[in-house]
Scaffold this motif. Sequence first.
Motif, mmCIF file in Angstrom:
data_model
loop_
_atom_site.group_PDB
_atom_site.id
_atom_site.type_symbol
_atom_site.label_atom_id
_atom_site.label_comp_id
_atom_site.label_asym_id
_atom_site.label_seq_id
_atom_site.Cartn_x
_atom_site.Cartn_y
_atom_site.Cartn_z
ATOM 1 N N SER A 77 -40.173 11.827 45.803
ATOM 2 C CA SER A 77 -41.394 11.394 44.674
ATOM 3 C C SER A 77 -42.575 11.008 44.605
ATOM 4 C CB SER A 77 -40.040 10.291 43.390
ATOM 5 O OG SER A 77 -39.742 9.515 44.360
ATOM 6 N N LYS A 85 -25.917 14.679 44.607
ATOM 7 C CA LYS A 85 -27.293 14.299 45.130
ATOM 8 C C LYS A 85 -26.581 13.136 46.472
ATOM 9 C CE LYS A 85 -30.279 13.626 40.984
ATOM 10 N NZ LYS A 85 -30.566 12.484 40.376
ATOM 11 N N ARG A 124 -36.097 17.688 46.641
ATOM 12 C CA ARG A 124 -36.013 17.288 44.985
ATOM 13 C C ARG A 124 -35.145 18.267 44.270
ATOM 14 N NH1 ARG A 124 -38.308 21.317 44.663
ATOM 15 N NH2 ARG A 124 -40.694 21.660 44.584
ATOM 16 N N THR A 125 -35.222 17.867 43.216
ATOM 17 C CA THR A 125 -34.932 18.697 41.789
ATOM 18 C C THR A 125 -36.183 19.238 40.975
ATOM 19 O OG1 THR A 125 -33.858 17.558 40.555
ATOM 20 C CG2 THR A 125 -32.349 18.887 42.551
ATOM 21 N N ASN A 143 -35.845 14.484 40.204
ATOM 22 C CA ASN A 143 -34.786 14.471 40.152
ATOM 23 C C ASN A 143 -33.506 13.997 39.203
ATOM 24 O OD1 ASN A 143 -35.410 14.982 42.763
ATOM 25 N ND2 ASN A 143 -36.507 13.398 42.948
ATOM 26 N N LEU A 175 -35.006 11.589 48.707
ATOM 27 C CA LEU A 175 -35.339 12.908 47.877
ATOM 28 C C LEU A 175 -36.874 12.107 47.024
ATOM 29 C CD1 LEU A 175 -33.040 13.062 44.806
ATOM 30 C CD2 LEU A 175 -33.545 14.423 46.690
#
Length: 211
Positions: free
Chosen positions: A114, A47, A186-187, A199, A112
């Motif tokens: 969220s 990250k 983001r993941t 994430n 990131l």
Amino acid sequence: VRLENRPQSSRWYPGAGLYRNVYLIETNHTHIPIWGTYVTTEVSEGKDSATVRIVTEIEGIEAGFDVLLKTLVCGPSGEPAAASNTYRLLEADTAAGTMKAEQIFTIASPLLWSPETPELYTASTEVYLRPVRPDTRRDLTKEPGIKYDPVPENIRETAMLAAEMERRVPAKEILTDTYSTTFGIRTVEVRPGTGFYLNGENRKFKGVCLH
């Protein structure tokens, strides 16, 4: 813009109307259409960086012009995060005057997205046209009204050098459109048995889809 929503214009109720602002957008002939950018992101395993891929569609390209695409990516607070003046051509339709191009950026230490920290980046893209200069290399010693017989080498070399310098002068770039795209990094992952991860954190969906 006016809309007349007549009673009983549907099976049960007239579920139609204007529920948000309506805009008429005026552009130059060469432009990025609405929803003309597509952004995908990939976060490194640690990250510590993210790769951002932006595919841009351009319409109205005229013959005799080169297209330049310049994009600046800014972070949530507005600071520059990455920039690119180059692109890879994905597809082009010369007859229709359209093209799709890809730009790839690397974002260091990405913030990131969220629900708790909805960090958003902005990609500001500019489209430029540059006239394609014709090949102006010409032997000035063969121009009408100029006669050298035989032609001295120094005059020929001077004429060719002047023409070569003229050919190398860059043509003026013309800004034809600007386009802003907001996106988050983001993941997203779905694991069997444990469900959805954002994430790297297991998340539960709350609420229902009721129609």
